[in-house]
Design a protein around this motif. Structure first.
Motif, PDB file in Angstrom:
ATOM      1  N   LEU A  96       0.832  -1.208   0.000  1.00 44.29           N
ATOM      2  CA  LEU A  96       0.000   0.000   0.000  1.00 44.29           C
ATOM      3  C   LEU A  96       0.865   1.255   0.000  1.00 44.29           C
ATOM      4  O   LEU A  96       0.560   2.241  -0.673  1.00 44.29           O
ATOM      5  CB  LEU A  96      -0.922   0.011   1.223  1.00 44.29           C
ATOM      6  N   ILE A  97       1.948   1.210   0.749  1.00 46.01           N
ATOM      7  CA  ILE A  97       2.809   2.386   0.874  1.00 46.01           C
ATOM      8  C   ILE A  97       3.653   2.601  -0.378  1.00 46.01           C
ATOM      9  O   ILE A  97       3.828   3.740  -0.839  1.00 46.01           O
ATOM     10  CB  ILE A  97       3.700   2.245   2.127  1.00 46.01           C
ATOM     11  N   THR A  98       4.160   1.531  -0.967  1.00 43.65           N
ATOM     12  CA  THR A  98       5.043   1.656  -2.134  1.00 43.65           C
ATOM     13  C   THR A  98       4.299   1.604  -3.462  1.00 43.65           C
ATOM     14  O   THR A  98       4.814   2.069  -4.477  1.00 43.65           O
ATOM     15  CB  THR A  98       6.100   0.535  -2.140  1.00 43.65           C
ATOM     16  N   GLY A  99       3.122   0.994  -3.466  1.00 44.93           N
ATOM     17  CA  GLY A  99       2.388   0.822  -4.722  1.00 44.93           C
ATOM     18  C   GLY A  99       2.979  -0.242  -5.626  1.00 44.93           C
ATOM     19  O   GLY A  99       2.607  -0.331  -6.798  1.00 44.93           O
ATOM     20  N   LEU A 100       3.852  -1.085  -5.096  1.00 47.57           N
ATOM     21  CA  LEU A 100       4.534  -2.091  -5.918  1.00 47.57           C
ATOM     22  C   LEU A 100       3.735  -3.389  -5.999  1.00 47.57           C
ATOM     23  O   LEU A 100       4.265  -4.490  -5.820  1.00 47.57           O
ATOM     24  CB  LEU A 100       5.940  -2.362  -5.373  1.00 47.57           C
ATOM     25  N   TRP A 101       2.440  -3.268  -6.321  1.00 46.02           N
ATOM     26  CA  TRP A 101       1.612  -4.446  -6.522  1.00 46.02           C
ATOM     27  C   TRP A 101       2.051  -5.155  -7.798  1.00 46.02           C
ATOM     28  O   TRP A 101       2.454  -4.523  -8.762  1.00 46.02           O
ATOM     29  CB  TRP A 101       0.143  -4.047  -6.642  1.00 46.02           C
ATOM     30  N   ARG A 102       1.938  -6.459  -7.803  1.00 43.61           N
ATOM     31  CA  ARG A 102       2.319  -7.201  -8.996  1.00 43.61           C
ATOM     32  C   ARG A 102       1.356  -6.887 -10.134  1.00 43.61           C
ATOM     33  O   ARG A 102       0.140  -6.824  -9.942  1.00 43.61           O
ATOM     34  CB  ARG A 102       2.314  -8.701  -8.727  1.00 43.61           C
ATOM     35  N   GLN A 237      12.307   2.816   4.117  1.00 47.14           N
ATOM     36  CA  GLN A 237      11.505   4.027   3.989  1.00 47.14           C
ATOM     37  C   GLN A 237      10.011   3.716   4.077  1.00 47.14           C
ATOM     38  O   GLN A 237       9.226   4.521   4.595  1.00 47.14           O
ATOM     39  CB  GLN A 237      11.818   4.744   2.668  1.00 47.14           C
ATOM     40  N   ALA A 238       9.618   2.551   3.562  1.00 51.28           N
ATOM     41  CA  ALA A 238       8.209   2.151   3.665  1.00 51.28           C
ATOM     42  C   ALA A 238       7.843   1.908   5.125  1.00 51.28           C
ATOM     43  O   ALA A 238       6.740   2.269   5.574  1.00 51.28           O
ATOM     44  CB  ALA A 238       7.951   0.901   2.832  1.00 51.28           C
ATOM     45  N   PHE A 239       8.735   1.302   5.876  1.00 49.58           N
ATOM     46  CA  PHE A 239       8.515   1.084   7.309  1.00 49.58           C
ATOM     47  C   PHE A 239       8.415   2.418   8.034  1.00 49.58           C
ATOM     48  O   PHE A 239       7.584   2.596   8.937  1.00 49.58           O
ATOM     49  CB  PHE A 239       9.658   0.241   7.859  1.00 49.58           C
ATOM     50  N   GLN A 240       9.239   3.368   7.643  1.00 48.39           N
ATOM     51  CA  GLN A 240       9.210   4.694   8.244  1.00 48.39           C
ATOM     52  C   GLN A 240       7.854   5.363   8.037  1.00 48.39           C
ATOM     53  O   GLN A 240       7.271   5.920   8.976  1.00 48.39           O
ATOM     54  CB  GLN A 240      10.322   5.561   7.643  1.00 48.39           C
ATOM     55  N   VAL A 241       7.322   5.289   6.821  1.00 49.67           N
ATOM     56  CA  VAL A 241       6.026   5.888   6.530  1.00 49.67           C
ATOM     57  C   VAL A 241       4.913   5.149   7.262  1.00 49.67           C
ATOM     58  O   VAL A 241       3.953   5.767   7.747  1.00 49.67           O
ATOM     59  CB  VAL A 241       5.776   5.921   5.008  1.00 49.67           C
ATOM     60  N   SER A 259      -0.535  15.132   1.660  1.00 44.18           N
ATOM     61  CA  SER A 259      -1.728  14.789   0.894  1.00 44.18           C
ATOM     62  C   SER A 259      -2.439  13.615   1.554  1.00 44.18           C
ATOM     63  O   SER A 259      -1.831  12.828   2.277  1.00 44.18           O
ATOM     64  CB  SER A 259      -1.328  14.397  -0.541  1.00 44.18           C
ATOM     65  N   ASN A 260      -3.734  13.517   1.307  1.00 45.34           N
ATOM     66  CA  ASN A 260      -4.509  12.371   1.771  1.00 45.34           C
ATOM     67  C   ASN A 260      -4.840  11.405   0.641  1.00 45.34           C
ATOM     68  O   ASN A 260      -5.450  10.355   0.877  1.00 45.34           O
ATOM     69  CB  ASN A 260      -5.809  12.836   2.425  1.00 45.34           C
ATOM     70  N   VAL A 261      -4.462  11.768  -0.572  1.00 43.80           N
ATOM     71  CA  VAL A 261      -4.898  10.983  -1.730  1.00 43.80           C
ATOM     72  C   VAL A 261      -3.768  10.541  -2.651  1.00 43.80           C
ATOM     73  O   VAL A 261      -3.999   9.756  -3.572  1.00 43.80           O
ATOM     74  CB  VAL A 261      -5.933  11.773  -2.565  1.00 43.80           C
ATOM     75  N   ALA A 262      -2.540  11.007  -2.438  1.00 39.02           N
ATOM     76  CA  ALA A 262      -1.435  10.670  -3.339  1.00 39.02           C
ATOM     77  C   ALA A 262      -1.208   9.159  -3.378  1.00 39.02           C
ATOM     78  O   ALA A 262      -1.301   8.469  -2.359  1.00 39.02           O
ATOM     79  CB  ALA A 262      -0.152  11.382  -2.915  1.00 39.02           C
ATOM     80  N   ILE A 263      -0.920   8.648  -4.570  1.00 41.19           N
ATOM     81  CA  ILE A 263      -0.627   7.237  -4.787  1.00 41.19           C
ATOM     82  C   ILE A 263       0.728   7.119  -5.472  1.00 41.19           C
ATOM     83  O   ILE A 263       0.956   7.781  -6.484  1.00 41.19           O
ATOM     84  CB  ILE A 263      -1.712   6.568  -5.669  1.00 41.19           C
ATOM     85  N   PRO A 264       1.630   6.290  -4.929  1.00 41.54           N
ATOM     86  CA  PRO A 264       1.501   5.479  -3.727  1.00 41.54           C
ATOM     87  C   PRO A 264       1.555   6.319  -2.450  1.00 41.54           C
ATOM     88  O   PRO A 264       1.919   7.493  -2.489  1.00 41.54           O
ATOM     89  CB  PRO A 264       2.699   4.530  -3.812  1.00 41.54           C
TER      90      PRO A 264
END
Length: 285
Positions: A96-102, A237-241, A259-264
């Motif tokens: 969810l944080i990185t957006g690195l879905w397959r 960095q993902a753990f940090q977020v 932001s509340n909507v930025a992706i990732p």
């Protein structure tokens, strides 16, 4: 619950964490190297979104969290006792944080890949067994690309190795297979990078403080100001977020929500400085 902590409260120690995912530095180098058109092309690759990350690695925050790890975390997750409850950092959180879905679209690799890209730009200069990451970075800064496609492909390999895979620049050699994979950029972008990078992240977090209590007590006998130093692989960095999300007091104190909507979701936060361990202890934890 405190009895289930990996490190007892009386055994906590000061630490200095180094992040081997050199995102901020890689972003600076890439933005200086590529033309405007090449940057736009790179931003359409699997890691292009990370050029907009605005995070200083907050090593006191990471160390503080690791001191609160609980025993018996899941095989594919890691848990902490924070502000009266157990919270768990899982693969789904990471994605969810990185957006690195397959990618839902599986792309077959082209059969034409044959070291051509590597040979064109590096083959006459460095043998593969001595091609360490720091040399890749030095060479990358000086390269003259024949075309925009080559610029994006070489940059993607550089960014993967230096920013995303958390390797030691001085000790680790470049993975030559990436140059073959990236020749078919659609195939490269479709690889399961989320799983590849995630697997390195909890493993690194879980072993980060292993045997450090004993080390600290031993070193303290000769140096009262001793600080334990260690590094993290994966993509902390993902753990940090994720930590920003679970600590309700974090916004405005340690990081800023943009932001509340930025992706990732990693792009929803910015952090320009590290807050001291003592400040975190007093104001956050």
């Amino acid at each position: 619950m405190l009895k289930s902590l990996k490190i007892r409260e009386v055994d906590r120690f000061p630490g200095q964490v180094t992040c081997l995912a050199h995102v901020a530095n890689a972003n600076k180098i890439v933005k200086q190297k590529l033309t405007e058109r090449q940057l736009e092309m790179f931003k359409r690759t699997v890691f292009g979104r990370f050029l907009d990350i605005e995070l200083v690695f907050n090593n006191p925050l990471i160390h503080h969290m690791l001191l609160w790890e609980v025993k018996n975390s899941g095989m594919d997750s890691i848990s902490f006792f924070v502000r009266g409850k157990v919270v768990t950092f899982s693969k789904d959180d990471f994605l969810l944080i990185t957006g690195l879905w397959r990618s839902l679209t599986r792309v077959g690799r082209s059969e034409e890949s044959s070291h051509e890209l590597f040979t064109k730009y590096f083959g006459s200069r460095l043998a593969s067994d001595t091609f360490h990451l720091h040399l890749l970075e030095e060479e990358y800064k000086e390269l003259v690309f024949e075309n925009d496609d080559d610029a994006v492909k070489i940059t993607l390999v550089y960014y993967t190795e230096v920013a995303m895979m958390s390797k030691n620049k001085q000790k680790n050699v470049v993975d030559r297979t990436l140059f073959d994979d990236v020749e078919d950029i659609d195939y490269y972008n479709s690889l399961d990078w989320g799983t590849i990078i995630w697997q390195r992240t909890p493993d690194s977090l879980k072993i980060a403080l292993k045997d450090k209590v004993g080390l600290y007590k031993e070193k303290m006998r000769g140096n009262k100001n001793y600080v334990v130093k260690y590094s993290l692989r994966g993509f902390p960095q993902a753990f940090q977020v994720w930590t920003y999300k679970i600590l309700s007091l974090i916004a405005g104190n340690v990081a800023t929500r943009k932001s509340n909507v930025a992706i990732p979701r990693i792009l929803r936060w910015s952090c320009s400085h590290s807050v001291s361990f003592k400040t975190l202890e007093r104001d956050i934890f």
